[in-house]
Design an enzyme around this catalytic site. Structure first.
Site, mmCIF file in Angstrom:
data_model
loop_
_atom_site.group_PDB
_atom_site.id
_atom_site.type_symbol
_atom_site.label_atom_id
_atom_site.label_comp_id
_atom_site.label_asym_id
_atom_site.label_seq_id
_atom_site.Cartn_x
_atom_site.Cartn_y
_atom_site.Cartn_z
ATOM 1 N N LEU A 187 -9.255 30.646 6.719
ATOM 2 C CA LEU A 187 -8.480 31.885 7.505
ATOM 3 C C LEU A 187 -7.921 31.464 9.003
ATOM 4 C CD1 LEU A 187 -10.344 34.972 5.970
ATOM 5 C CD2 LEU A 187 -8.060 33.824 5.330
ATOM 6 N N GLY B 134 -4.277 31.846 8.230
ATOM 7 C CA GLY B 134 -3.836 32.411 7.011
ATOM 8 C C GLY B 134 -4.504 33.889 6.946
ATOM 9 N N ALA C 2 -3.638 22.861 5.588
ATOM 10 C CA ALA C 2 -3.236 21.932 6.609
ATOM 11 C C ALA C 2 -2.928 22.902 7.957
ATOM 12 C CB ALA C 2 -1.861 21.353 6.229
ATOM 13 N N THR D 193 5.977 17.099 3.383
ATOM 14 C CA THR D 193 6.995 17.584 4.222
ATOM 15 C C THR D 193 8.093 16.673 4.531
ATOM 16 O OG1 THR D 193 7.289 18.166 6.414
ATOM 17 C CG2 THR D 193 5.207 16.863 6.255
ATOM 18 N N TYR E 215 1.929 15.172 13.226
ATOM 19 C CA TYR E 215 2.092 16.170 12.241
ATOM 20 C C TYR E 215 2.495 15.454 11.049
ATOM 21 C CZ TYR E 215 3.766 19.571 8.866
ATOM 22 O OH TYR E 215 3.960 20.053 7.614
ATOM 23 N N HIS F 37 8.289 29.314 13.744
ATOM 24 C CA HIS F 37 9.180 29.128 12.709
ATOM 25 C C HIS F 37 10.537 30.015 12.839
ATOM 26 C CE1 HIS F 37 5.679 27.272 10.788
ATOM 27 N NE2 HIS F 37 6.413 26.711 9.832
ATOM 28 N N ARG G 55 19.378 22.180 9.314
ATOM 29 C CA ARG G 55 18.033 22.281 8.506
ATOM 30 C C ARG G 55 18.351 22.733 7.200
ATOM 31 N NH1 ARG G 55 16.716 19.427 12.130
ATOM 32 N NH2 ARG G 55 15.238 19.767 13.473
ATOM 33 N N ASP H 57 12.237 16.459 17.120
ATOM 34 C CA ASP H 57 13.038 17.336 16.402
ATOM 35 C C ASP H 57 14.360 16.434 16.075
ATOM 36 O OD1 ASP H 57 12.330 20.021 15.806
ATOM 37 O OD2 ASP H 57 13.234 20.741 17.354
HETATM 38 N N1 LIG Z 1 6.264 26.226 6.150
HETATM 39 C C1 LIG Z 1 7.067 25.057 6.170
HETATM 40 O O1 LIG Z 1 8.281 25.271 6.221
HETATM 41 C C2 LIG Z 1 6.522 23.901 5.578
HETATM 42 C C3 LIG Z 1 7.605 22.787 5.390
HETATM 43 C C4 LIG Z 1 6.826 21.577 5.072
HETATM 44 C C5 LIG Z 1 5.490 21.386 4.623
HETATM 45 N N2 LIG Z 1 4.459 22.562 4.793
HETATM 46 C C6 LIG Z 1 3.170 22.248 4.117
HETATM 47 O O2 LIG Z 1 3.017 23.523 3.446
HETATM 48 C C7 LIG Z 1 1.572 23.845 3.690
HETATM 49 C C8 LIG Z 1 1.586 25.318 3.826
HETATM 50 O O3 LIG Z 1 2.259 25.521 5.043
HETATM 51 P P1 LIG Z 1 2.436 27.118 5.309
HETATM 52 O O4 LIG Z 1 3.725 27.087 6.243
HETATM 53 O O5 LIG Z 1 1.981 27.764 4.498
HETATM 54 O O6 LIG Z 1 1.340 26.960 6.513
HETATM 55 P P2 LIG Z 1 0.055 28.212 6.570
HETATM 56 O O7 LIG Z 1 -0.321 27.941 8.148
HETATM 57 O O8 LIG Z 1 0.488 29.474 6.419
HETATM 58 O O9 LIG Z 1 -1.162 27.958 5.685
HETATM 59 C C9 LIG Z 1 -1.695 26.837 5.627
HETATM 60 C C10 LIG Z 1 -3.289 27.624 5.563
HETATM 61 O O10 LIG Z 1 -4.162 26.564 5.446
HETATM 62 C C11 LIG Z 1 -5.427 27.285 6.002
HETATM 63 N N3 LIG Z 1 -6.067 26.134 6.802
HETATM 64 C C12 LIG Z 1 -5.824 25.433 7.702
HETATM 65 N N4 LIG Z 1 -6.989 24.803 8.245
HETATM 66 C C13 LIG Z 1 -7.904 24.755 7.249
HETATM 67 C C14 LIG Z 1 -9.117 24.146 6.834
HETATM 68 N N5 LIG Z 1 -9.657 23.252 7.654
HETATM 69 N N6 LIG Z 1 -9.838 24.685 5.672
HETATM 70 C C15 LIG Z 1 -9.089 25.644 4.977
HETATM 71 N N7 LIG Z 1 -7.925 26.122 5.269
HETATM 72 C C16 LIG Z 1 -7.443 25.588 6.222
HETATM 73 C C17 LIG Z 1 -4.718 27.997 7.128
HETATM 74 O O11 LIG Z 1 -5.872 29.201 7.193
HETATM 75 C C18 LIG Z 1 -3.601 28.518 6.280
HETATM 76 O O12 LIG Z 1 -3.912 29.941 5.503
HETATM 77 C C19 LIG Z 1 1.063 22.930 4.702
HETATM 78 O O13 LIG Z 1 0.369 21.732 4.075
HETATM 79 C C20 LIG Z 1 2.279 22.368 5.515
HETATM 80 O O14 LIG Z 1 2.020 20.981 6.017
HETATM 81 C C21 LIG Z 1 5.164 23.849 5.221
#
Ligand SMILES: NC(=O)c1ccc[n+]([C@@H]2O[C@H](COP(=O)([O-])OP(=O)(O)OC[C@H]3O[C@@H](n4cnc5c(N)ncnc54)[C@H](O)[C@@H]3O)[C@@H](O)[C@H]2O)c1
Length: 348
Positions: free
Chosen positions: A45, A48, A86, A128, A152, A200, A232, A295
């Site tokens: 969390l 999240g 992540a 990603t 990242y 974002h 994008r 970027d």
């Molecule tokens: N959103 C995008 O556009 C995008 C694009 C490419 C890749 N990603 C990848 O998708 C995944 C999800 O991204 P998102 O946009 O939903 O991000 P988000 O931050 O909403 O979700 C990541 C979740 O991981 C949890 N978290 C972080 N560190 C943690 C830990 N040590 N232990 C347990 N939980 C942990 C956070 O609380 C969060 O709920 C990530 O791996 C991100 O790298 C996202």
């Protein structure tokens, strides 16, 4: 047998979704439950929202705690994992690279070890477009050079390599799904993007349309693109969730397979601004700001491998559909999950 969206319905999955309270992870979790599978979220969390997870499905903890995760996977009799947890902000990773290496690489290694100890055989991991070399000609293919510019992207590529190595040595099947820009909200309007510190582009633009931000900053207008703004590729979380369900059951061509997930089409930031004005019917003030380090000018996915391997094509990622769902969510939940907008406010 297939469900109505083409995903095989035969296999009964028991899936732990790390990062399952986050934007993408919670969408995957809800889609699995809706399809009749068992699924639970593991999340610390830190970013999240507990409210994004159905009652009784959230286990709070850190993805780097291998022994605790092993016990959890054993107790839940998990046969597959979606690893979405992540740290996921490019600008933040430039300020705090150590944190990114710790959560993104060490966390993935802990997931791999826990899966092997608990006998879970299939991993679908969030990767990603940031793993690719900057400046590649669009559309980007999975076998294009991998050469991340930012901590990242580097930590996510290292996580892929750790997973590939582990899969080869321990008989795991790994699908790494390289998302381009995840976007949009659930069709029911109840779930969407909600971060305490938002970076974002779509939520920032919609907040400007709602009057919650005075101005939207366009980072650079002299990129080598038709209108000078960054381009994008936006893919809806509904399509992403379906790709994860397919990846949990698709025949794996190799112990480790990477697939791009995008709409396969590019949208410039200025085109996005115009589309947001059209969908919301509101004004959006814009000012030019300096380009951000890390970027790339253009990021557009070649999605033919996802079709060949998963049988996946985007069905909900047309820009007007993405923006309409994101706008409905943002307007009804301007404060994220904390407090829906009361009726009759400027936000409704
Ligand atoms: N959103 C995008 O556009 C995008 C694009 C490419 C890749 N990603 C990848 O998708 C995944 C999800 O991204 P998102 O946009 O939903 O991000 P988000 O931050 O909403 O979700 C990541 C979740 O991981 C949890 N978290 C972080 N560190 C943690 C830990 N040590 N232990 C347990 N939980 C942990 C956070 O609380 C969060 O709920 C990530 O791996 C991100 O790298 C996202």
């Amino acid at each position: 047998m297939h469900s109505d969206d083409g995903v095989p319905s035969g296999a009964h999955l028991r899936v732990l979704v790390t990062g399952g309270a986050g934007y993408v992870g919670s969408a995957c979790l809800r889609a699995l439950l809706k399809a009749g599978h068992e699924a639970w979220a593991l999340d610390d969390l830190s970013a999240g929202n507990a409210a994004a997870v159905p009652d009784g499905r959230l286990f709070e903890g850190d993805v780097r705690e291998c022994a605790w995760m092993t016990g959890l996977m054993q107790r839940l009799r998990v046969n597959a994992v979606i690893h979405a947890a992540a740290l996921a902000s490019v600008p933040e990773s430039l300020e705090n690279p150590g944190g990114y290496w710790s959560v993104n690489l060490d966390g993935t290694r802990a997931v791999l070890e826990a899966m092997t100890a608990a006998g879970a055989a299939r991993l679908v991991m969030s990767s990603t477009a940031a793993v690719y070399r900057s400046g590649l000609t669009a559309p980007i293919r999975e076998d294009d050079p991998l050469d991340p510019e930012t901590p990242y992207g580097a930590s996510k590529l290292a996580a892929e390599l750790a997973a590939r190595d582990h899969a080869r040595r321990h008989g795991l099947q790994v699908m790494a799904l390289r998302y381009f820009n995840a976007a949009g909200a659930d069709a029911d309007g109840l779930h969407g993007e909600a971060r305490a510190h938002e970076t974002h582009v779509i939520p920032l633009l919609l907040d400007t349309a709602l009057g919650r931000r005075p101005i939207f900053e366009v980072f650079g207008t002299r990129w080598p693109t038709p209108d000078g703004a960054c381009v994008r590729d936006y893919v809806s979380i509904t399509d992403l969730a379906r790709a994860h369900r397919l990846a949990l059951t698709a025949p794996a061509p190799a112990p480790f397979t990477a697939c791009n997930l995008g709409a396969g089409a590019g949208v410039s930031v200025l085109e996005l601004v115009d589309a947001v004005r059209a969908i919301t019917g509101r004004s959006v003030s814009v000012r030019e700001a300096a380009p951000r380090p890390g970027d790339p000018a253009v990021l557009v996915a070649d999605i033919s491998r996802a079709h060949a391997v998963l049988g996946w094509r985007p069905g909900h990622s047309a820009l007007p559909d993405i923006l309409a769902s994101a706008w409905a969510w943002r307007r009804s939940h301007p404060n994220g999950y904390d407090a829906p907008a009361p009726a009759g406010t400027g936000a409704s």
